[in-house]
Design an enzyme around this catalytic site. Structure first.
Site, short mmCIF file in Angstrom:
data_model
loop_
_atom_site.label_atom_id
_atom_site.label_comp_id
_atom_site.label_asym_id
_atom_site.label_seq_id
_atom_site.Cartn_x
_atom_site.Cartn_y
_atom_site.Cartn_z
N GLU A 1 0.84 -1.20 0.00
CA GLU A 1 0.00 0.00 0.00
C GLU A 1 0.87 1.25 0.00
O GLU A 1 1.92 1.28 0.66
CB GLU A 1 -0.89 -0.02 1.25
N GLU B 1 -2.62 10.64 3.18
CA GLU B 1 -3.79 10.91 4.04
C GLU B 1 -3.75 12.36 4.49
O GLU B 1 -2.76 12.81 5.06
CB GLU B 1 -3.76 10.00 5.27
N ASP C 1 0.26 5.35 0.59
CA ASP C 1 -0.82 6.22 1.10
C ASP C 1 -0.52 7.70 1.17
O ASP C 1 0.52 8.09 1.70
CB ASP C 1 -1.04 5.92 2.60
#
Ligand SMILES: *[C@@H]1O[C@H](CO)[C@@H](O)[C@H](O)[C@H]1NC(C)=O
Length: 294
Positions: free
Chosen positions: A107, A111, A109
């Site tokens: 993953e 955010e 990411d």
């Protein structure tokens, strides 16, 4: 002796070369959402504009919402233009990420942690490889991400994962297989984005709660083109591996200018880096050796 005209031509060519070198060359192309993406949940909380070239995600006290790419990808350069929730966004999180859909998942990411009106957003990044994450870095941005669209992108090839904000590298995760660290290379990923309530942790560690009287909270998106090697979920490699633009020499490492910009982000905007958190990691995680010289 070179004439003035020759000299200016030389200088402007030089500028042109240094401006384009190393930077991801492709600008996002405008294609409608539905070409590459589909809603994941709460379909009625996604609003479409301008023939689907622009969308909004709505969060209210009943639900947030999210979308995902139709395709799976192994390597590429993944762009999104986002205008984050304006005003009082405390408690909300907007995420844009790549993820494989298995247990030992990979993953990558972005955010965005909202804040009270006038207080800065935090951009948190993380990388999971083979199911292992806990590699958070956090920065403040050098602009107001709610005032206009900005581009957030990930370059992913066999050599490195680079996070860009408006083509400025904010983080590099080098392939450190030689140091015993897993690197995503054989699990195709989808792109995801979502907007949800996370007021148990997002803003000032959960102290600031979402003010539902300000709902709906709205994040706006455009730029739904995807520049990646499409692969089936089970594929272990990309059919055109090594031949695409993102595989080429100039994308295997940052250039001097990009290293300089990354250093600037480090010095001016970094709030947290797991690689320097000696309380949490008394022993430096191996890949952090490559993070230290920045
Ligand atoms: C919100 O603003 C406060 C005060 O400026 C700051 O300490 C905090 O890091 C900001 N961001 C988040 C997501 O908490």
């Amino acid at each position: 002796m070179a004439s003035y005209q020759q000299w200016t031509l030389f200088v402007s060519l030089l500028c042109l070369v240094s401006a384009t070198m190393g930077a991801p060359p492709r600008k996002p192309i405008s294609v409608p959402f539905g070409r590459n993406y589909q809603p994941t949940w709460a379909f009625d909380h996604i609003k479409y504009f301008n023939g689907g070239n622009e969308i909004q995600l709505h969060l209210d006290k009943y639900t947030g919402t999210g979308f995902q790419s139709k395709g799976n990808y192994l390597f590429g350069h993944f762009h999104m233009q986002i205008k984050l929730v304006p005003g009082d966004s405390a408690g909300t999180v907007t995420a844009y990420y790549l993820s494989s859909q298995n247990a030992e998942h990979d993953e990558i990411d972005f955010e965005f942690l909202g804040n009270r009106t006038g207080q800065p957003y935090i951009l948190q990044t993380n990388v999971f490889t083979g199911g292992k994450g806990d590699r958070e870095q956090r920065i403040f941005l050098w602009f107001d991400p709610t005032a206009a669209y900005h581009s957030y992108s990930v370059l992913w090839n066999l050599y490195q994962i680079v996070f860009f904000v408006d083509d400025i590298p904010i983080r590099v995760f080098k392939n450190s297989k030689d140091l015993g660290v897993k690197f995503p290379f054989n699990q195709p990923m989808k792109l995801y984005s979502s907007l949800w309530n996370a007021d148990d942790w997002a803003t000032r560690g959960g102290l600031e709660k979402t003010d539902w009287s300000k709902a709906p909270f709205i994040a706006t998106y455009k730029g739904f083109h995807i520049d990646g090697c499409e692969a089936s979920v089970e594929a272990k490699f990309c059919a055109t591996q090594g031949q695409r633009w993102w595989d080429q020499k100039e994308f295997q490492d940052l250039d001097a200018n990009q290293w300089r910009r990354l250093k600037w982000v480090r010095q001016k905007f970094t709030i947290y880096n797991y690689c320097t958190d000696r309380v949490r990691y008394p022993t430096l995680p191996p890949e952090c050796k490559r993070d230290r010289d920045i």
